[in-house]
Each structure stands twice: as structure tokens, then as C-alpha cells.
Design an enzyme around this catalytic site. Structure first.
Site, PDB file in Angstrom:
ATOM      1  N   GLN A   1     -34.588  23.170 -78.421  1.00 26.28           N
ATOM      2  CA  GLN A   1     -34.984  23.451 -79.796  1.00 26.28           C
ATOM      3  C   GLN A   1     -33.803  23.414 -80.761  1.00 26.28           C
ATOM      4  O   GLN A   1     -33.990  23.496 -81.970  1.00 26.28           O
ATOM      5  CB  GLN A   1     -35.696  24.802 -79.859  1.00 26.28           C
ATOM      6  CG  GLN A   1     -37.033  24.798 -79.138  1.00 26.28           C
ATOM      7  CD  GLN A   1     -37.721  26.148 -79.151  1.00 26.28           C
ATOM      8  OE1 GLN A   1     -37.072  27.196 -79.192  1.00 26.28           O
ATOM      9  NE2 GLN A   1     -39.036  26.134 -79.117  1.00 26.28           N
TER      10      GLN A   1
ATOM     11  N   GLY B   1     -44.546  18.278 -69.208  1.00 25.16           N
ATOM     12  CA  GLY B   1     -45.452  19.393 -68.957  1.00 25.16           C
ATOM     13  C   GLY B   1     -46.171  19.226 -67.631  1.00 25.16           C
ATOM     14  O   GLY B   1     -45.570  18.896 -66.603  1.00 25.16           O
TER      15      GLY B   1
ATOM     16  N   ASP C   1     -36.598  25.811 -68.695  1.00 26.62           N
ATOM     17  CA  ASP C   1     -35.378  26.349 -68.099  1.00 26.62           C
ATOM     18  C   ASP C   1     -35.477  26.357 -66.572  1.00 26.62           C
ATOM     19  O   ASP C   1     -34.506  26.057 -65.872  1.00 26.62           O
ATOM     20  CB  ASP C   1     -35.107  27.758 -68.617  1.00 26.62           C
ATOM     21  CG  ASP C   1     -34.865  27.782 -70.113  1.00 26.62           C
ATOM     22  OD1 ASP C   1     -34.296  26.802 -70.638  1.00 26.62           O
ATOM     23  OD2 ASP C   1     -35.249  28.774 -70.764  1.00 26.62           O
TER      24      ASP C   1
END
Length: 311
Positions: free
Chosen positions: A168, A222, A253
Site C-alpha cells: 500500500q 487472492g 504478509d
């Protein structure tokens, strides 16, 4: 040998919205957006990219060295890291700041809205990468802007290969800075959205980047697994069905820790991707970023069940 993990240590306040953001936001009214979400579920967890990656690296039996800043409220977090066997000599307390805080709201579709207070993280650039002879690999994960720039340069100077994981934090950097990160890194790890943004800002496709000096580019997808790029070739690794889908926070992570495990153990690219994907599926079945637990025997059994072969 050890992995150096540069990134944030943070506390996560995680709220669950029992609806869908899309049903509450009127696209034609975005210019006067004023919404409120009732969140009956709320919990506070240990988090931050460096902490989460270190937790998962330790669970996989690896040695982690964390470079990060915490606030006056973060000494308990440092003790928590030590309890996993993580080296914390490069974790600096900042007395006049709070530890970084993330406020995360998740809806029924696992969409997330996050507000982030950087706190002590803004001083992370004051911490030098430690001089250690046992560092075989590093990762530059989301952190303060100056810290990411400085730590990448220090790793290059020290001759330590690293994974560039902008996460991010990617929007903080312009095209020239992102190109320089890529030039310095040995690997790049992004999700599919970040991968598109990285390509747009650098003016280079992922395929073109993978034909450079980079040893690999990882794009997480994902539940659909990941794409692994090397030498202009894309290898798709399928995802692993999770036992349940409770909380996506920290899945990236956990995936990075699986990537680190594969690189540190010199596994082939396909096995590395499968190990990382399995880590993500284990994490998403648990609330919080550091509450899933397993030993290596259990992990190997899960790997065998998921892929029909030994790790």
C-alpha cells in the site's frame, strides 16, 4: 542464515461491517461522500508488515531480523517478537510517538477500507540496516517513505539481495523512484492491483521487467493463486482452498513469508509459489494477522494434502 525484514510494526483495530460497502455508497454522490458504518465486531491485534512477515517466517522455522520503529506503547510488541526468536536489535523505540495504528473495516465481500496513522514509523529512516554476516536475504516492505528508500540503498551497499514489496506504500513513489527500486531489487512482490499500478508508473510491463536483472516477479491473485514471472515467462500457480474465509488482513504478509521460505531453501519457483499460496490460505481462515499456528510437520502435511506431493 537470516532474513532481514524492513517494514512497519503496528497495531490493527479490525472492525467487521455486516453488509456490503457497495450497497452503502452512491457512485454519483462520491463528490459529497458522507457515510457511516455500524460495526458491531471490533478487535485489536498486533500487526504491521514487518511483524506479520516475521511471525510467519518464525512459524516456518526461519530466523528473522526486524528493522522497524515502535512508539512508547510498543515495548510489549518488541517482547512479543523476541518470544518467537526474532532478532530485535534494529527495532527502535520512539518515546514521543505512538506505534503505527491501522484502522481496518472489512465487509461481507472481504473488501476493506483502511485508515493508517504512521506514528513512530515516520522515524524508521533513522534506523540503519544492521551489519550482520548471516544475512542471506532481505525484504523492503511497506514502511515510511524515506525508510524504504534508505534501507533499499543500504542493502545494495551491503550486498544483500532483497525483495521489493511496495504494498500500500506504492502510491508514495513516482515512476523514477519505482524504477530505481526495481533496479536495486532482486525480486518484486505485488498483488494484481499493485502490479498494474507499478507497470503504469514505471512505463514497463511486468513481462519486460522480468526480462531484466530481476530473478523473479510475484503477482498474488487472492484465491486464484499467483503468477510468477521469470525471463519474460509467466508461470501460474493455482490457489489453495481455505478451510474458511474469516479475515483477509495479513494474507499478503503470510504469502511473503512463504516466498522467503522458498528462496532461503532454494526451492524451485513452482514449489515456492505453492508454499506461499498455502500460507495465505492458512492465514485467511483465522481472524487477526498473527493468530494462526502450526508446526513444520503440520505444514508439510497440509502441503501434501493440497498438492499431492511432498514439500
Amino acid at each position: 542464515m537470516a532474513t532481514l525484514i524492513c517494514g512497519s510494526l503496528a497495531f490493527d483495530s479490525i472492525a467487521t461491517f455486516p453488509g456490503r460497502f457497495a450497497d452503502q455508497i452512491l457512485p454519483e454522490k462520491l463528490h459529497i461522500l458522507n457515510v457511516s458504518f455500524l460495526v458491531p465486531g471490533l478487535r485489536r491485534e498486533f500487526g504491521g508488515c514487518a511483524g506479520n512477515i516475521a511471525y510467519n517466517v518464525a512459524a516456518l522455522g526461519g530466523q528473522a531480523v526486524v528493522v522497524a520503529a515502535v512508539g512508547s506503547d510498543g515495548l510489549g510488541y518488541v517482547e512479543r517478537l523476541k518470544s518467537w526468536g526474532v532478532a530485535t536489535e534494529a527495532v527502535r523505540p520512539i518515546d514521543d510517538a505512538f506505534t503505527a495504528q491501522a484502522f481496518i473495516m472489512t465487509d461481507l465481500d472481504n473488501n476493506q477500507i483502511t485508515a493508517f496513522h504512521p506514528g513512530a514509523m515516520q522515524s524508521a529512516h533513522e534506523i540503519d540496516v544492521p551489519t550482520r554476516s548471516d544475512l542471506a536475504l532481505a525484504i523492503v516492505a511497506p514502511d515510511g517513505r524515506e525508510a524504504m528508500l534508505r534501507h533499499a540503498a543500504q542493502l545494495v551497499a551491503a550486498g544483500v539481495p532483497f525483495i521489493f514489496d511496495p504494498g500500500q506504500g506504492l502510491p508514495m513513489f513516482d515512476g523514477a523512484e519505482l524504477r530505481h527500486f526495481v533496479e536495486q531489487a532482486s525480486w518484486v512482490a505485488v498483488n494484481d492491483y499493485e502490479g498494474e499500478m507499478l507497470a503504469e508508473r514505471t512505463g514497463m510491463t511486468l513481462e519486460a521487467m522480468s526480462r531484466s536483472h530481476l530473478r523473479g516477479i510475484v503477482v498474488t491473485l487472492g484465491a486464484d493463486g499467483c503468477d510468477l514471472w521469470q525471463g519474460g515467462q509467466r508461470l501460474h500457480v493455482p490457489g489453495v482452498a481455505a478451510e474458511s474465509v474469516l479475515d483477509p488482513t495479513g494474507c499478503g504478509d503470510a504469502y511473503r513469508a512463504g516466498l522467503i521460505f522458498g528462496l532461503m531453501n532454494e526451492l524451485d519457483w513452482d514449489t515456492t509459489g505453492r508454499t506461499a499460496s498455502l500460507m495465505g490460505s492458512i492465514k485467511i481462515a483465522h481472524s487477526g494477522t498473527q493468530n494462526h499456528r502450526f508446526d513444520m510437520n503440520e505444514f508439510k502435511q497440509r502441503f501434501r494434502a493440497a498438492y499431492g506431493r511432498e514439500l
